[in-house]
Design an enzyme around this catalytic site. Sequence first.
Site, PDB file in Angstrom:
ATOM      1  N   SER A  70      55.858  29.244  -3.551  1.00 48.35           N
ATOM      2  CA  SER A  70      54.854  28.325  -3.029  1.00 48.35           C
ATOM      3  C   SER A  70      54.522  28.626  -1.563  1.00 48.35           C
ATOM      4  O   SER A  70      54.155  29.751  -1.238  1.00 48.35           O
ATOM      5  CB  SER A  70      55.391  26.911  -3.220  1.00 48.35           C
ATOM      6  N   ASP A 104      50.089  25.359 -13.488  1.00 52.96           N
ATOM      7  CA  ASP A 104      50.460  25.031 -12.109  1.00 52.96           C
ATOM      8  C   ASP A 104      49.301  24.307 -11.429  1.00 52.96           C
ATOM      9  O   ASP A 104      48.214  24.855 -11.292  1.00 52.96           O
ATOM     10  CB  ASP A 104      50.785  26.335 -11.371  1.00 52.96           C
ATOM     11  N   HIS A 124      54.416  24.388 -11.300  1.00 52.91           N
ATOM     12  CA  HIS A 124      54.904  24.809  -9.991  1.00 52.91           C
ATOM     13  C   HIS A 124      56.426  24.748  -9.844  1.00 52.91           C
ATOM     14  O   HIS A 124      57.028  25.621  -9.224  1.00 52.91           O
ATOM     15  CB  HIS A 124      54.252  23.942  -8.918  1.00 52.91           C
TER      16      HIS A 124
END
Length: 430
Positions: free
Chosen positions: A205, A376, A405
Amino acid sequence: MQPLPKGAQYVTDYFEDTYIRPLKSRRAKRFQMWYLFKVMSFILILGTTRGAFRKQRSVNPEASMNISQIISYWGYPDEEYDITTEDGYILSLYRIPYGKTNSENNSVQRLVVYLQHGLLTSASSWISNLPNNSLGFLLADAGYDVWMGNSRGTTWSRKHLYLKTNSKEFWAFSFDEMAKYDLPASINFIVKQTQQEQIFYVGHSQGTTIAFITFSTIPKIAERIKVFFALAPVFSIKYSKSPLIKMAYNWKSLIKFFSGSKEFLPNTSFKRFVGSTLCPLKIIDKICRDILFMVTGYDLKNLNMSRVDVYMSQNPAGTSVQNMLHWCQLFNSSHLKAFDWGSPDLNLVHFNQTTSPLYNVTNMNVPTATWSGENDLLADPEDVKILLSEITNHIYHKTISYYNHVDFLFGLDVYHQVYSEIIDIIQGNP
Ligand SMILES: *[C@@H]1O[C@H](CO)[C@@H](O)[C@H](O)[C@H]1NC(C)=O
Ligand SMILES: *[C@@H]1O[C@H](CO)[C@@H](O)[C@H](O)[C@H]1NC(C)=O
Ligand SMILES: *[C@@H]1O[C@H](CO)[C@@H](O)[C@H](O)[C@H]1NC(C)=O
Ligand SMILES: *[C@@H]1O[C@H](CO)[C@@H](O)[C@H](O)[C@H]1NC(C)=O
Ligand SMILES: *[C@@H]1O[C@H](CO)[C@@H](O)[C@H](O)[C@H]1NC(C)=O
Ligand SMILES: *[C@@H]1O[C@H](CO)[C@@H](O)[C@H](O)[C@H]1NC(C)=O
Ligand SMILES: *[C@@H]1O[C@H](CO)[C@@H](O)[C@H](O)[C@H]1NC(C)=O
Ligand SMILES: *[C@@H]1O[C@H](CO)[C@@H](O)[C@H](O)[C@H]1NC(C)=O
């Protein structure tokens, strides 16, 4: 554009209805007070009655541990280092120098793998599952020297040489500074400490965002990276459907109100309470999940529900409001830009130009492997597509159709889908 997955739609609506809509009323100020009062009463009531529920479900001991404790709890060696960035922030670096299965040869030079967490999480991201499914432990057992960073503002990196943690100045940062100062300080320290010329980098991320920025703007650091592994990479968020980002975008002023413009989702006793005390109660379980997965979308089938207390007690690990505002500024833009300080004059002070500069990833030449998930909400497939077309030295890509995610950290099958492949690539690049 795809419709929102069912779960996400539910979470957004649920959260807005429950927490946000009341605050939007005309009598907003009074309402806010009333709302805070209600929340506090709720906590107090639960706090005094929780003994009655205590036996509902056993809590994993890691839910009340810090990072070093979790590492040693599973029988791994742990080391902690405090390092100082060029602008005075003191960050904690954690290290698992070797594994359980290969401790005999611990004088041998091991290759270094550096793990960088994402938005609102911390180094705990890499050690929160059982050891057979946590990247930190798996790499140590595969024979690597594992280092884990903590960005400024997270639970474990809240000190500064001169600034007080409760000052405005301390919290005046976003991921620009993490890329400019935190990452170079961490990587330089590790390289010096281990005498390794090059290291492997794994980011998740925002941990990929800052790597893209650092590696494309500071060639001396980029040279140190043998392979960059990007999990759920985030560069632009034009198409992002994350309810949290959306909400933050819509409710900028509320965020500022609640956090006094400093820390976003801090480690307060309230949050710890939510993680370690509220979640074991069956009725509250749903709320806990909602808060955690509001950020990213979720898939209950691929999550070990018996470990949600650990995930909740370690996350969210905090960041600055400015960092959240920075993400909000990018919400509708197809390019990653530095933080817009709000006026041409201020931008001139920070960037020597009146607008905030673009980051351009095509300048980055580090061999890069990427994994992304089609479910995601934060790293939307459309945004990932734009990013992938701009990575110059792309060595591997995998799309996992059902991944969201957090599956890249907590997915029950993340070892098989992602981590085993990372280890294979590392072993193929000695
Ligand atoms: C983690 O917990 C141990 C044991 O309580 C303590 O000695 C150590 O200082 C803690 N580390 C941090 C960073 O709080
Ligand atoms: C330790 O290292 C030596 C020499 O590199 C090797 O022969 C031996 O097999 C290693 N032992 C273990 C348990 O890995
Ligand atoms: C890890 O160990 C647990 C408990 O032994 C087992 O249920 C699980 O399937 C294992 N996970 C992996 C990825 O091997
Ligand atoms: C988080 O908050 C709790 C309760 O206020 C405190 O005891 C704990 O030391 C804090 N942890 C860190 C790392 O600041
Ligand atoms: C799920 O978590 C529990 C509690 O930590 C653990 O005992 C169990 O083995 C885990 N299951 C799997 C499949 O990993
Ligand atoms: C996003 O950008 C488009 C055009 O670039 C604009 O029409 C739209 O209003 C923007 N949306 C938001 C929420 O700012
Ligand atoms: C700032 O920008 C001007 C004009 O582009 C340039 O001449 C000057 O060297 C820059 N200053 C710094 C410190 O980079
Ligand atoms: C990035 O840099 C490349 C080459 O320097 C250039 O062709 C491209 O237009 C730039 N992209 C952006 C968005 O500025």
